[in-house]
Design a protein around this motif. Structure first.
Motif, short mmCIF file in Angstrom:
data_model
loop_
_atom_site.label_atom_id
_atom_site.label_comp_id
_atom_site.label_asym_id
_atom_site.label_seq_id
_atom_site.Cartn_x
_atom_site.Cartn_y
_atom_site.Cartn_z
N ILE A 5 28.18 39.29 37.65
CA ILE A 5 29.28 39.76 37.26
C ILE A 5 29.85 38.56 36.30
CG2 ILE A 5 30.20 37.97 39.07
CD1 ILE A 5 31.96 41.34 38.30
N ALA A 6 29.20 37.48 36.25
CA ALA A 6 29.72 36.70 34.98
C ALA A 6 29.11 37.32 33.66
CB ALA A 6 29.17 35.40 35.08
N GLY A 7 27.86 37.97 33.87
CA GLY A 7 27.34 38.56 32.48
C GLY A 7 28.07 39.92 32.09
N ASP A 8 28.59 40.67 33.15
CA ASP A 8 29.43 41.77 33.12
C ASP A 8 30.77 41.43 32.17
OD1 ASP A 8 27.44 43.16 34.13
OD2 ASP A 8 28.32 43.43 35.98
N MET A 9 31.17 40.30 32.79
CA MET A 9 32.52 39.90 31.95
C MET A 9 32.62 39.38 30.58
SD MET A 9 34.01 37.65 35.58
CE MET A 9 35.77 37.22 35.01
N HIS A 58 43.14 42.59 36.01
CA HIS A 58 41.92 43.14 36.83
C HIS A 58 41.53 42.20 37.95
CE1 HIS A 58 37.62 44.42 37.60
NE2 HIS A 58 38.27 45.62 37.48
N TYR A 59 41.46 40.69 37.79
CA TYR A 59 41.07 40.05 38.88
C TYR A 59 42.02 39.03 39.28
CZ TYR A 59 36.38 40.99 37.03
OH TYR A 59 35.25 41.76 36.39
N GLY A 60 43.31 39.02 38.72
CA GLY A 60 44.36 38.21 39.39
C GLY A 60 44.37 36.71 38.65
N ASP A 61 45.46 35.89 39.05
CA ASP A 61 45.50 34.57 38.35
C ASP A 61 44.38 33.81 38.47
OD1 ASP A 61 47.39 33.03 36.78
OD2 ASP A 61 48.42 32.37 38.43
N TYR A 62 43.79 33.84 39.54
CA TYR A 62 42.61 32.81 39.96
C TYR A 62 41.51 32.85 38.81
CZ TYR A 62 38.98 30.55 42.37
OH TYR A 62 38.14 29.62 42.71
N VAL A 112 37.57 31.16 31.37
CA VAL A 112 37.37 32.38 32.42
C VAL A 112 36.44 31.78 33.54
CG1 VAL A 112 36.88 34.52 32.84
CG2 VAL A 112 38.05 34.18 30.76
N ARG A 113 37.17 31.83 34.71
CA ARG A 113 36.21 31.48 35.91
C ARG A 113 35.23 32.59 36.49
NH1 ARG A 113 38.43 27.62 39.64
NH2 ARG A 113 40.48 27.88 38.68
N CYS A 114 34.17 32.45 36.85
CA CYS A 114 33.31 33.36 37.30
C CYS A 114 33.87 33.73 38.75
CB CYS A 114 31.78 32.67 37.63
SG CYS A 114 30.71 34.02 38.45
N VAL A 115 34.13 34.88 39.17
CA VAL A 115 34.76 35.45 40.36
C VAL A 115 33.67 35.11 41.66
CG1 VAL A 115 36.33 36.54 39.40
CG2 VAL A 115 34.17 37.57 39.80
N GLN A 116 32.45 35.15 41.25
CA GLN A 116 31.24 34.94 42.30
C GLN A 116 31.11 33.33 42.62
OE1 GLN A 116 27.65 37.12 41.76
NE2 GLN A 116 26.88 35.92 43.17
N CYS A 117 31.04 32.51 41.62
CA CYS A 117 30.58 31.23 41.64
C CYS A 117 31.80 30.47 42.03
CB CYS A 117 30.12 30.60 40.40
SG CYS A 117 28.45 31.59 39.65
N GLN A 118 32.88 30.71 41.48
CA GLN A 118 34.27 30.21 41.64
C GLN A 118 34.35 28.66 41.14
OE1 GLN A 118 35.44 30.72 45.73
NE2 GLN A 118 35.38 32.77 45.65
N SER A 119 33.29 27.92 40.83
CA SER A 119 33.79 26.57 40.33
C SER A 119 32.91 26.76 38.81
CB SER A 119 33.09 25.58 41.24
OG SER A 119 31.65 25.76 41.13
#
Length: 158
Positions: A66-70, A94-98, A49-56
């Motif tokens: 947000i990664a801790g929440d996930m 919830h977050y999409g394909d990305y 799972v990709r961190c939606v804030q860090c993205q890489s």
């Protein structure tokens, strides 16, 4: 005497602040799953799972809130008995394909992968055929009759 009381008061306030911050960081520390099999499963999902804030970064490597929440959400889903597929679907919804490092096979993804090579292929085919037409150009030499007409026209002009 009053100065000493103020100094001790400040020192006490600083000590209370340090103790309060220490308790806050201790409570915010990630809680490991008591069952090693569940924790291994959770960690495997964290790396997918990709961190939606860090993205890489995966959420396993990210320190973002947000990664801790996930991570907490995934652990809660595992504890609730959800399968990996259900957890991935929930994240996708919830977050999409990305959010998934290995995105699902869909028409949009196939188009993203196939359109650029198709454009290059069409361009190459166009170049090959346009060069073939150039090599088959006709001979445009003038016949004797056309040369006489041209000379006559040029004499009239002069």
């Amino acid at each position: 005497m009053m100065r000493d009381a103020n100094r001790y008061g400040r020192i006490g306030a600083i000590c209370l602040l340090i103790a309060w911050l220490s308790i806050g960081t201790a409570l915010a520390a990630p809680v490991a799953e008591p069952d090693p099999a569940r924790e291994a499963r959770a960690h495997r999902l964290f790396t997918e799972v990709r961190c939606v804030q860090c993205q890489s970064e995966s959420i396993a490597d990210s320190d973002a809130d947000i990664a801790g929440d996930m991570r907490r959400e995934i652990r809660a889903d595992i504890a609730a008995g959800k399968t990996d597929g259900q957890i991935r679907q929930e994240l996708f919804d919830h977050y999409g394909d990305y959010v998934l490092f290995r995105p699902r096979l869909s028409l949009g993804n196939v188009a993203l992968w196939l359109i650029p090579p198709l454009i290059v292929l069409i361009g190459a085919i166009f170049l090959v055929f346009s060069n073939k037409n150039r090599s088959k150009s006709k001979d445009y030499d003038l016949t004797d009759e056309e040369e006489k007409k041209l000379k006559a026209l040029l004499k009239k002009r002069d």
